[in-house]
Design an enzyme around this catalytic site. Sequence first.
Site, PDB file in Angstrom:
ATOM      1  N   SER A 122      33.400  28.898  44.926  1.00 32.23           N
ATOM      2  CA  SER A 122      32.803  28.462  45.691  1.00 32.23           C
ATOM      3  C   SER A 122      34.206  27.646  47.217  1.00 32.23           C
ATOM      4  CB  SER A 122      31.569  28.486  45.867  1.00 32.23           C
ATOM      5  OG  SER A 122      30.833  27.588  47.625  1.00 32.23           O
ATOM      6  N   TYR A 146      26.272  21.991  42.530  1.00 31.03           N
ATOM      7  CA  TYR A 146      26.152  23.984  42.920  1.00 31.03           C
ATOM      8  C   TYR A 146      27.963  23.722  42.542  1.00 31.03           C
ATOM      9  CZ  TYR A 146      27.258  27.999  45.221  1.00 31.03           C
ATOM     10  OH  TYR A 146      27.679  29.368  45.530  1.00 31.03           O
ATOM     11  N   LYS A 150      30.632  25.394  39.778  1.00 30.49           N
ATOM     12  CA  LYS A 150      31.457  26.520  39.684  1.00 30.49           C
ATOM     13  C   LYS A 150      32.451  25.020  39.923  1.00 30.49           C
ATOM     14  CE  LYS A 150      29.110  28.997  41.692  1.00 30.49           C
ATOM     15  NZ  LYS A 150      29.081  31.253  41.622  1.00 30.49           N
TER      16      LYS A 150
END
Length: 328
Positions: A122, A146, A150
């Site tokens: 992302s 997050y 990732k």
Amino acid sequence: MQITILGGGGFLGRKLAARLAREGSLGGEAISGLTLFDLHAPPAMEAPFPVRCLGGDVADPEQVAAAIPDGTRVVVHLAAVVSAQAEADYELGMRVNLHGTLAVIEACRRLATPPRVVFTSSVASFGGGQEARLEDDARQLPGNSYGAEKAAAELLLQDASRRGMLDAVSLRLPTVIVRPGRPNKAASSFVSAILREPLLGLPTELPVPEEFAVWICSPRRAVDWFLHAMAMDTAPLGLDRGINPPGRSATVGKMLSALESVAGPEARALVKPVPDAAVEAIVGGWPASFTAERARRLLGFSEQESLEEIIQGFIEDDLAATRAERGL
Ligand SMILES: NC(=O)c1ccc[n+]([C@@H]2O[C@H](COP(=O)([O-])OP(=O)(O)OC[C@H]3O[C@@H](n4cnc5c(N)ncnc54)[C@H](O)[C@@H]3O)[C@@H](O)[C@H]2O)c1
């Protein structure tokens, strides 16, 4: 060719599965079977090949191994806990986003032939904020858990590729708009909501100023990128398996103007500014632009449509289903 989509019941997983069913082949080779794996077994679908729909936890190595049987040639790993949820629940984010990817690596390395693994990283794995226009070799300095999960998953997939356990392509997806259905727990949920809700005739809130810029792509283009990544020659990638695909940098104001030109001023009037410091604190750290030269010029990833075309695409592909799902 056997394909598995982990997170196959989600927004992009369902779109990819539908496209594979429509095309029946990948890279010129017939698809012989598709496994869709998600927390709850995805609904059965029509396809010119057998489709297995499995429910399970991507962080459970045995369940993941069952979803990636010997003979699997391509694994698309989309299963994840999204940004604001992973920030709010550290244990859950780590379990699904990091340990889930470890379970995927473990399952893949047991196959007789190393499969292609397409992983969705992302834009949130980078920092830099509104001022940034990141080059392809920019460092990943995530400002949220997050993004860190990732980036860590990317690194482990890269090493597994170097060791010949699998053959990874990690796509650092922009914010994909327009997301159908309901608002979700991604901090970027508003970027879709300011277009989707007015098209449904519903009011919605804008938590950031109109000058706020976001790196976006359409679901149609995201699926095109997946298909390309599933079949491409990975030799030109070398050790560097992380790709910044060619998204589009757009301000919220530009998106609202595009909404107005497609659906009229009454649609735009449904968007009310209501500043939200918590949302801005997460999305404000994400870079608003990338050069994406490697993906464009060397690797053959396709370009974005215009904002108007992206909105039109939502109207054609998802508006009726969203209305039905929400009982509108
Ligand atoms: N949509 C975007 O704007 C965007 C942007 C950047 C990156 N991504 C990444 O792309 C991927 C797909 O995104 P999406 O929008 O389709 O997300 P989504 O939330 O619609 O789909 C993800 C799926 O993963 C499943 N899942 C969650 N926890 C699981 C678990 N423990 N075991 C099995 N399945 C589990 C969910 O049930 C869901 O169906 C995700 O990895 C996401 O992080 C998406």
